[in-house]
Scaffold this motif. Structure first.
Motif, PDB file in Angstrom:
ATOM      1  N   ALA A 286       0.837  -1.197   0.000  1.00 20.68           N
ATOM      2  CA  ALA A 286       0.000   0.000   0.000  1.00 20.68           C
ATOM      3  C   ALA A 286       0.870   1.245   0.000  1.00 20.68           C
ATOM      4  O   ALA A 286       1.982   1.254   0.548  1.00 20.68           O
ATOM      5  N   ASP A 287       0.371   2.321  -0.592  1.00 23.75           N
ATOM      6  CA  ASP A 287       1.143   3.562  -0.628  1.00 23.75           C
ATOM      7  C   ASP A 287       1.101   4.234   0.745  1.00 23.75           C
ATOM      8  O   ASP A 287       0.307   3.888   1.617  1.00 23.75           O
ATOM      9  N   GLU A 288       1.971   5.231   0.902  1.00 28.46           N
ATOM     10  CA  GLU A 288       2.123   5.864   2.210  1.00 28.46           C
ATOM     11  C   GLU A 288       0.856   6.579   2.658  1.00 28.46           C
ATOM     12  O   GLU A 288       0.528   6.595   3.840  1.00 28.46           O
ATOM     13  N   ASP A 289       0.119   7.183   1.732  1.00 25.69           N
ATOM     14  CA  ASP A 289      -1.117   7.858   2.112  1.00 25.69           C
ATOM     15  C   ASP A 289      -2.115   6.858   2.684  1.00 25.69           C
ATOM     16  O   ASP A 289      -2.817   7.151   3.658  1.00 25.69           O
ATOM     17  N   THR A 290      -2.194   5.676   2.092  1.00 23.89           N
ATOM     18  CA  THR A 290      -3.116   4.640   2.572  1.00 23.89           C
ATOM     19  C   THR A 290      -2.706   4.149   3.957  1.00 23.89           C
ATOM     20  O   THR A 290      -3.551   3.963   4.847  1.00 23.89           O
ATOM     21  N   CYS A 291      -1.409   3.952   4.158  1.00 20.39           N
ATOM     22  CA  CYS A 291      -0.915   3.486   5.459  1.00 20.39           C
ATOM     23  C   CYS A 291      -1.179   4.525   6.542  1.00 20.39           C
ATOM     24  O   CYS A 291      -1.645   4.185   7.643  1.00 20.39           O
ATOM     25  N   ARG A 292      -0.900   5.760   6.223  1.00 16.75           N
ATOM     26  CA  ARG A 292      -1.133   6.830   7.198  1.00 16.75           C
ATOM     27  C   ARG A 292      -2.625   6.967   7.495  1.00 16.75           C
ATOM     28  O   ARG A 292      -3.024   7.187   8.638  1.00 16.75           O
ATOM     29  N   ALA A 293      -3.448   6.845   6.459  1.00 16.89           N
ATOM     30  CA  ALA A 293      -4.897   6.952   6.650  1.00 16.89           C
ATOM     31  C   ALA A 293      -5.416   5.850   7.567  1.00 16.89           C
ATOM     32  O   ALA A 293      -6.320   6.077   8.383  1.00 16.89           O
ATOM     33  N   ALA A 294      -4.867   4.653   7.441  1.00 18.94           N
ATOM     34  CA  ALA A 294      -5.303   3.550   8.304  1.00 18.94           C
ATOM     35  C   ALA A 294      -4.998   3.855   9.765  1.00 18.94           C
ATOM     36  O   ALA A 294      -5.824   3.604  10.657  1.00 18.94           O
ATOM     37  N   ALA A 295      -3.814   4.396  10.031  1.00 22.04           N
ATOM     38  CA  ALA A 295      -3.445   4.771  11.399  1.00 22.04           C
ATOM     39  C   ALA A 295      -4.337   5.898  11.911  1.00 22.04           C
ATOM     40  O   ALA A 295      -4.815   5.860  13.055  1.00 22.04           O
ATOM     41  N   ARG A 296      -4.568   6.882  11.068  1.00 21.32           N
ATOM     42  CA  ARG A 296      -5.423   8.002  11.460  1.00 21.32           C
ATOM     43  C   ARG A 296      -6.858   7.537  11.713  1.00 21.32           C
ATOM     44  O   ARG A 296      -7.498   7.950  12.673  1.00 21.32           O
ATOM     45  N   ASP A 297      -7.355   6.653  10.858  1.00 22.87           N
ATOM     46  CA  ASP A 297      -8.721   6.165  11.020  1.00 22.87           C
ATOM     47  C   ASP A 297      -8.883   5.310  12.269  1.00 22.87           C
ATOM     48  O   ASP A 297      -9.954   5.297  12.887  1.00 22.87           O
ATOM     49  N   ALA A 298      -7.849   4.571  12.631  1.00 18.78           N
ATOM     50  CA  ALA A 298      -7.912   3.782  13.864  1.00 18.78           C
ATOM     51  C   ALA A 298      -8.056   4.706  15.070  1.00 18.78           C
ATOM     52  O   ALA A 298      -8.882   4.462  15.964  1.00 18.78           O
ATOM     53  N   ALA A 299      -7.260   5.772  15.097  1.00 16.45           N
ATOM     54  CA  ALA A 299      -7.351   6.736  16.196  1.00 16.45           C
ATOM     55  C   ALA A 299      -8.701   7.445  16.183  1.00 16.45           C
ATOM     56  O   ALA A 299      -9.299   7.691  17.237  1.00 16.45           O
ATOM     57  N   GLY A 300      -9.189   7.776  14.984  1.00 13.90           N
ATOM     58  CA  GLY A 300     -10.481   8.441  14.889  1.00 13.90           C
ATOM     59  C   GLY A 300     -11.616   7.548  15.375  1.00 13.90           C
ATOM     60  O   GLY A 300     -12.535   8.005  16.068  1.00 13.90           O
ATOM     61  N   ALA A 301     -11.584   6.264  15.008  1.00 13.15           N
ATOM     62  CA  ALA A 301     -12.618   5.333  15.464  1.00 13.15           C
ATOM     63  C   ALA A 301     -12.549   5.146  16.969  1.00 13.15           C
ATOM     64  O   ALA A 301     -13.582   5.034  17.653  1.00 13.15           O
ATOM     65  N   TYR A 302     -11.343   5.105  17.513  1.00 12.10           N
ATOM     66  CA  TYR A 302     -11.170   5.012  18.956  1.00 12.10           C
ATOM     67  C   TYR A 302     -11.824   6.218  19.633  1.00 12.10           C
ATOM     68  O   TYR A 302     -12.595   6.071  20.584  1.00 12.10           O
ATOM     69  N   ARG A 303     -11.518   7.399  19.145  1.00 11.31           N
ATOM     70  CA  ARG A 303     -12.041   8.638  19.734  1.00 11.31           C
ATOM     71  C   ARG A 303     -13.571   8.690  19.644  1.00 11.31           C
ATOM     72  O   ARG A 303     -14.253   8.985  20.634  1.00 11.31           O
TER      73      ARG A 303
END
Length: 488
Positions: free
Chosen positions: A182-199
């Protein structure tokens, strides 16, 4: 009738009954200012306290990952984590960690705890998994055979900072995505989305009545709650495989009948091997202590089974080299139930919690720590969870192959990585909310994406660091500095 009416009026005048403070319950009346709460029956004090923490620990601060001159290198960290393990299995553990950066992360929870102890924390403590990487979520069977999805590995569980679990999850998603291409934007988005779902999930749980929040986000609602619809096909395939992953299937493949009735394990070294009679007897006798640690209502179930054999079985990446046994039980019809008796070592987080300002709670039995931590974090746990001691070492006991199944995050298509991130982020929030007031964490996290972006920034930086650690380990293997056995 008049007398009855007078009694009613008298009761109304009395108002709220003043009762003594009851240990184990919240104080009454609730603390906090009227009108501050955002949900029916909620009060504002924990939310206000959490929000106030932003002044001392800005949410943007969670993006930092500073260098530390005293940090052990990858090989030193691996060697230190190998202390006390079975020597002949250590090269196998090193070989599994060398498989890739994501595998290295899986086996280096202690090294990451060292790094996390030097990052900002709010001071809010909860029961944490301690090893909440993306591969430690999965399916398992409940008491009725239905499938549940949740965190499923608690070897490192402890009372500590919620941020550590969230950051480990986010960093693992970046590494898993990179391995899939996966490209870097996709990897970063997955990390960001995990934190967002947690919040967002923590906020949802805070607004619900406490009893509803405890069991919130049933598995059938999880995909919709986290907008993980692209993941449906993968989850169905994993579920189908998990349903057949049972003691009976394992016994059919790994045991054979013996003269006089019964069965015994068939060695399949190095993963499954025979052990001396004295060692097998020690494990079998330790089950007497174990029976006393499970609920009395479950003991008749075990009483309908007889112990037939014990074997040694190598376990997953982080636990390779620890002592782990499988025990074959058969009921009156010869139907198998297999228990895993797994060594419980001290959590690798313990040396680093004090560095982060968290008191280390005394542990009477490491197996008990693991079991209670698991029960505190999961909505539904294995009904046969317990602990015991074998030749002076603490062990946890659980069902083996209890319809377990998992998604391999390092094999997910790129378009499913963010879905998986949101799903695991929501599950992590639910697990944390069982041992901390969700208003406290939600008050800190807030409504905007500031925390999400910071966690994603940290995740990318830590993935880079892990890749460097992995490369260092590979160099050490090539030059003979450390032995590794690969392909197993």
């Amino acid at each position: 009738m008049a007398g009855s009416g007078e009694r009613v009026a008298d009761t109304a005048e009395r108002g709220v009954r003043r009762l003594p403070r009851v240990r184990g319950f919240a104080p009454w009346p609730p603390q906090g200012e009227p009108g501050e709460a955002e949900g029916p029956g909620a009060h504002g004090s924990p939310k206000k306290e959490g929000k106030a923490l932003r002044r001392s620990v800005p949410r943007s601060a969670h993006g930092t990952l500073d260098a530390d001159a005293g940090r052990p290198d990858a090989v030193t960290a691996v060697r230190e984590s190998n202390a006390g393990r079975i020597p002949e299995l250590i090269p196998l553990r090193v070989g599994r960690m060398a498989a890739g950066p994501f595998a290295f992360l899986r086996g280096s929870a202690g090294l990451m705890a060292y790094d996390l102890a030097r990052t900002p924390v709010t001071g809010i403590a909860t029961q944490i998994c301690g090893d909440a990487h993306a591969g430690n979520f999965g399916l398992y069977g409940d008491a009725r055979g239905d499938l549940v999805i949740d965190l499923n590995d608690f070897d490192e569980t402890a009372h500590g900072p919620w941020e550590w679990d969230l950051k480990r999850l986010a960093a693992s998603l970046v590494l898993a995505g990179r391995e899939t291409g996966a490209d870097e934007d996709t990897c970063r988005a997955a990390a960001r989305d995990a934190a967002g779902a947690y919040r967002r999930t923590m906020r949802l749980l805070a607004r619900l009545p406490a009893l509803d929040a405890w069991n919130a986000i049933a598995d059938e609602e999880l995909v919709s709650h986290t907008d993980a619809h692209d993941l449906l096909g993968t989850l169905r395939r994993v579920s189908e495989k998990a349903r057949s992953n049972t003691s009976g299937r394992f016994a059919a493949k790994s045991t054979e009948p013996v003269e006089g009735g019964g069965r015994r394990f068939v060695p399949a070294p190095p993963v499954l091997r025979d052990i001396p009679d004295t060692e097998a007897a020690a494990v079998a006798l330790a089950l007497e202590e174990y029976v006393g640690t499970i609920g009395e209502d479950r003991r008749p179930l075990l009483a309908r089974h007889a112990v037939h054999d014990v074997a040694f079985r190598v376990v997953g990446t982080g636990s390779v080299g620890t002592r782990s046994y499988v025990v074959l039980l058969l009921d009156h019809r010869g139907e198998p139930l297999i228990l895993q008796v797994k060594e419980a070592r001290p959590s690798t987080l313990v040396p680093h919690l004090a560095t982060a300002g968290f008191p280390v709670r005394p542990v009477a039995h490491e197996g008990r720590r693991v079991v209670l931590g698991q029960q505190r974090m999961q909505v539904v746990s294995d009904i046969l969870l317990g602990w015991t001691t074998v030749e002076g070492r603490p062990y946890q006991v659980r069902q083996f192959r209890n319809r377990k199944g998992s998604v391999d995050p390092a094999a997910l298509p790129a378009d499913q990585l963010d879905d998986y991130g949101r799903m695991t982020g929501a599950l992590l929030a639910r697990a944390h909310s069982h041992s901390v007031d969700p208003w406290l964490i939600s008050g800190y996290c807030g409504k905007n994406e500031e925390l999400d972006e910071a966690v994603a920034e940290f995740a990318v930086a830590y993935a880079d660091r892990t890749e460097a650690d992995h490369a260092h380990l590979l160099t050490a293997i090539r030059t003979g500095r450390i032995a590794a056995e690969t392909g197993i």
